[in-house]
Every structure is written in C-alpha cells, then in structure tokens.
Design a protein around this motif. Structure first.
Motif, PDB file in Angstrom:
ATOM      1  N   VAL A  45      36.991  47.492  36.390  1.00 25.93           N
ATOM      2  CA  VAL A  45      38.271  47.203  37.063  1.00 25.93           C
ATOM      3  C   VAL A  45      39.320  47.705  35.937  1.00 25.93           C
ATOM      4  O   VAL A  45      39.171  47.201  34.775  1.00 25.93           O
ATOM      5  CB  VAL A  45      38.481  45.647  37.534  1.00 25.93           C
ATOM      6  CG1 VAL A  45      38.070  44.708  36.295  1.00 25.93           C
ATOM      7  CG2 VAL A  45      39.906  45.628  37.966  1.00 25.93           C
ATOM      8  N   GLY A  73      45.158  44.881  39.983  1.00 24.36           N
ATOM      9  CA  GLY A  73      43.840  45.384  39.435  1.00 24.36           C
ATOM     10  C   GLY A  73      43.491  46.488  40.534  1.00 24.36           C
ATOM     11  O   GLY A  73      43.619  46.471  41.950  1.00 24.36           O
ATOM     12  N   TRP A  75      39.735  48.187  41.281  1.00 23.94           N
ATOM     13  CA  TRP A  75      38.376  48.006  41.079  1.00 23.94           C
ATOM     14  C   TRP A  75      37.685  49.400  41.632  1.00 23.94           C
ATOM     15  O   TRP A  75      37.960  49.791  42.580  1.00 23.94           O
ATOM     16  CB  TRP A  75      37.608  46.833  41.961  1.00 23.94           C
ATOM     17  CG  TRP A  75      37.847  45.342  41.470  1.00 23.94           C
ATOM     18  CD1 TRP A  75      37.028  45.039  40.665  1.00 23.94           C
ATOM     19  CD2 TRP A  75      39.139  44.749  41.606  1.00 23.94           C
ATOM     20  NE1 TRP A  75      37.415  43.527  40.356  1.00 23.94           N
ATOM     21  CE2 TRP A  75      38.880  43.436  40.884  1.00 23.94           C
ATOM     22  CE3 TRP A  75      40.405  44.871  42.087  1.00 23.94           C
ATOM     23  CZ2 TRP A  75      39.785  42.463  40.851  1.00 23.94           C
ATOM     24  CZ3 TRP A  75      41.097  43.866  41.989  1.00 23.94           C
ATOM     25  CH2 TRP A  75      40.959  42.652  41.314  1.00 23.94           C
TER      26      TRP A  75
END
Length: 477
Positions: A45, A73, A75
């Motif tokens: 991430v 974030g 991922w």
C-alpha cells in the motif's frame, strides 16, 4: 465562549484553494482504472498523510503546519489497485464533527474552545495535528504530528487512538523519525516551548522505548526543527534560528521569529548517550534532510539536505540574501573541530527529498526530489511540476529529470522490488494532480529509467490535496 476574528478570510488563503483545497468526502473504491500497467511485483500500500481541515478554518491557517490529518491509501496487488481515504479522528476532530464546524483556530490565532463547547477534558487545549507524515514501525501504523503524540491507525485507516508508547513518550515525537534498516531501531526527537527545549529518544524494533526522553544541552531558546537524519553513530539535528516567541504571539505577532544573528548549529547526538557534539555555521533553514552517514577514517559526518536561506511558512518562497543559497546541499561536519563545510549541489527549487529507505544511515546511491521546472509561472510554495533524480556518489553529474506537463507532483517515495537489493529494480511513487481539471493520479515511475516517466498512472476517485509525506509499505509476510 471564543469568537472568530473577522479579519481572517479563509477564501484568501492560497493553500486552502485550488489544488491545495481540502476534501471532505471519505471514499472507498474497490477497482481503480490504470493507464499503462502496474508492475506485477508490487504488493502493498502507498500511503500519504497531509493537512486537510475537516471544517473551514477559523482565526488563521498556516500551511503546512495547520490542518487535520487525512490518510490516502492505494493498495496494489496482482496488477490491480483499490483506494480508501480517512480523516485522522483526533478527539478535537470528533468534537468538531459533533458541532458541525471548526472550534479550534489555527496555531497563530490562539483560539481555544471553552468547556461549554467541548467539555472539560478538551477545554483550552491545543489541537492535535497528526497531519504531516505516516510510518510503520514494530507493526504499528502511525500518523505523525509536528513534535506531538502520533495517532495509531488501523489497517483500513481507522483511528485507534493517541500513541504514547506505553506512557514512555507522553510529550510525543517528531513528524520525521528515522528507522535504522539494519537494527530496526527508530530514533526520534521532540522540541518544546519550555525547558528542556529539546529531547531525543530511541525505540527498539519491538516498539519498546529503549531510551526515554533525553535532554539536549546548550539550548537557550525553544526552536523549531522539522526533520532529522541518522548515522551509525549519531542522531543529526539542524537547529536553525527559528525561535518560538510566545509573548509576541499573545500580542498578535508571529509565534516564530527568524533570528539570523544566532546562526545555525548542527547537533551530533551519539546514539550511545555520549556527549553531544556541536558545529556552528551561518544561518540557513532546513525543512527536510536527504540522509546522513559516517565517513572513515576521518570520522566526519556527511549530511545531504535541501537548504533555504530562511524559514518560510505559508507565504512566498524565501528570497536569497547576500551569501545565502537554496537547493540541494551537502554538508561535511567535523565532530572534533565543530566545523561545517557546505557545498551547493544544485540551485534549483526542490523539496521533499527521498532515498531508498533501506540505505538510511549509509551512503545512498540516488536522491529523488520534487522540483520546479521553471516552465509554469504561477506555482504556489509547496507545488512542483517535475521530478529529479541525482547520483549521490557523483554529485557533479547532471540529474535525470521528468517534466510532468500539466501535473503538479508531490514527494516521491521509493518502493523496492521484492527479493532484490538493486536500487535500480524498484519504483518511485507520488500523487499528482492535473492543473487543467484537478483530477488526481498515483504515478509509478521505474527506478531504472526514471527520466522516461511513469509506467502506470492510477486514477484516484477524489482529488488528493497537494502535500505532504507518503510511504510505500510492502505487504508483511
């Protein structure tokens, strides 16, 4: 009850508008569109923290210090990507969400709510601002503030609470700790407005504090220190003459005073607790270090950093004064003689320097920075339109440059390819925002040929405000 001064107009603050403007929506997107192809070996991430006021600020707003934290974030796994953003929900953010408006003013305004607004526990307290950086250490994900307690975050960016490291570091730590990649030890510092003005600590790879707050001697005034560096022997702190002046702040003046007559000092703090070594020089300011390392057999310390002629907060970039310079700089510090020899490596307007973090405290190979190409006349302080890479072992060599066109780019963070120590086999990542339509992207640039630009551009479903710091966290086995 407190009142909001009518003189402050947030619509006139450049860093609350345009590409810096905060976003309020928290978004989850399971499948992001990709232009190009995400490298198959990326599994982890990319996280970035930055100032993002939850509600319209009152009293004042000083970029990049003020603002609530928001984590973004992305991922990445198996060539696919998903996105989530979340506010760092400090007790003050929760109280403001309950009220539906800002209750605390910016740092310069000294607006602190009373008990009838926020209850006795939060009344007349300063706001926690874990909005600068994000790191993972000893399995803990930490949203970091400027010399205050970080906040512990969950794996899906949920706020778990204030982190005091078992009560051993109640005053907090720096926004820029450094983790020794060989020992796993994390070195931190914390400055304060009252004596002792500066302390340092060491946190073991297990997350337990090995050395509690240790005062740094020979400080006559409280000074602001944003970043640090680490070598095998020393914590390296640059103490520029940015002095906190609370009396002036209480009278409506600036809470930070630039006093160039004091000069800048560099503290070399032995990690074994030995006597602090000092080196003195003319005044200059440092937001961010690149890296530092010990040299043999002379016992000197090499420190690479980005130099500014003076502190600049919120306004225009610092102007050059006689004898001063800005840009990527190398300092060689002699711990025995207390001398500093500085060499300007590049005079371009650059910031947010990063290396492969596996080389922290050792001689690094490549330095990456965000840069102003000079091609866009109206970039704001903290806004950049190019990325540059320097050969740290051959500082006279021309840098590699990627011009981002209509994109404003942020700090480049390094993502190593699993299973290799070859720095040319990894990737550089940064968020970028298009100045023509304010769409945001995650850029993935191959370390082997960074000047060729991204191999993948991941479309982010919300605009990511420009600034501040991010990191790539590979999936833990």
């Amino acid at each position: 009850m407190t009142t909001t001064p009518t003189a402050f107009d947030p619509t006139r603050v450049a860093h609350l508008t345009g590409r810096f403007a905060p976003v309020t929506d928290e978004v989850d997107e399971a499948e992001l569109s990709v232009v190009g192809e995400l490298p198959a070996d990326l599994d982890g991430v990319y996280l970035r923290n930055g100032p993002n006021p939850r509600f319209t600020p009152i009293g004042s707003y000083l970029f990049p210090i003020d603002g609530d934290g928001m984590l973004h974030g992305v991922w990445i796994s198996g060539g696919r990507a998903r996105y989530r953003n979340r506010f760092v929900r400090t007790p003050q953010v929760v109280a403001e969400e309950r009220a539906g408006r800002a209750l605390w003013g910016g740092l310069e305004s000294m607006i602190l709510p009373d008990a009838d607004e926020v209850g006795p526990d939060l009344a007349r307290t300063f706001k926690n601002l874990p909005d600068i950086n994000v790191v993972r250490h000893a399995g803990r994900l930490l949203a970091l503030a400027e010399s205050d307690c970080p906040f512990l975050m969950g794996p899906e960016l949920e706020t778990l609470g204030k982190e005091t490291f078992g009560g051993a570091l109640p005053a907090g730590i720096t926004a820029h700790p450094k983790v020794d990649p060989r020992t796993g030890e994390m070195a931190v510092f914390c400055y304060a407005l009252e004596p002792p003005y500066l302390t340092w600590s060491l946190i073991g790879p297990d997350g337990v504090v090995r050395r509690g707050p240790t005062p740094v001697p020979a400080l006559a005034d409280p000074v602001m220190i944003h970043d640090m560096a680490l070598t095998d022997r020393f914590l390296v702190l640059v103490l520029a003459p940015a002095v906190f002046d609370i009396d002036a702040a209480m009278k409506g003046g600036s809470f930070l005073s630039w006093r160039p007559e004091n000069g800048t000092r560099i503290a070399l703090i032995p990690r074994d607790g030995g006597t602090v070594r000092w080196a003195a020089d003319d005044a200059f300011w440092v937001w961010h270090t690149v890296n530092a390392y010990d040299t043999t057999p002379d016992g000197n310390v090499v420190l690479d950093y980005v130099q500014w002629p003076s502190l600049n907060l919120g306004g225009a970039p610092a102007t050059l004064s006689s004898g001063a310079h800005r840009g990527l700089t190398r300092a060689v510090v002699d711990p025995e003689a207390g001398t500093v020899h500085r060499t300007q490596l590049d005079d371009s307007r650059v910031e947010f320097p990063r290396i492969d973090d596996r080389l922290i405290g050792q001689q690094h190979h490549r330095t990456a920075v965000a840069a102003d190409s000079g091609r866009v006349p109206d970039l704001l302080p903290g806004e950049y339109d190019a990325l540059r890479w320097y050969d740290a072992r051959n500082p006279t060599a021309a840098p590699q440059v990627w011009y981002a066109g209509d994109l404003s780019v942020g700090e480049p963070a390094y993502a190593a390819s699993p299973g290799t120590t070859d720095a040319g086999r990894g990737y550089w990542m940064t968020f970028a925002t298009d100045r023509t339509d304010e769409t945001s992207w995650l850029l993935v640039v191959p370390a082997g040929d960074p000047g060729g630009g991204p191999v993948a551009r991941v479309r982010i479903p919300v605009r990511v405000p420009l600034g501040l710091h991010g990191t790539w966290l590979p999936t833990e086995e």
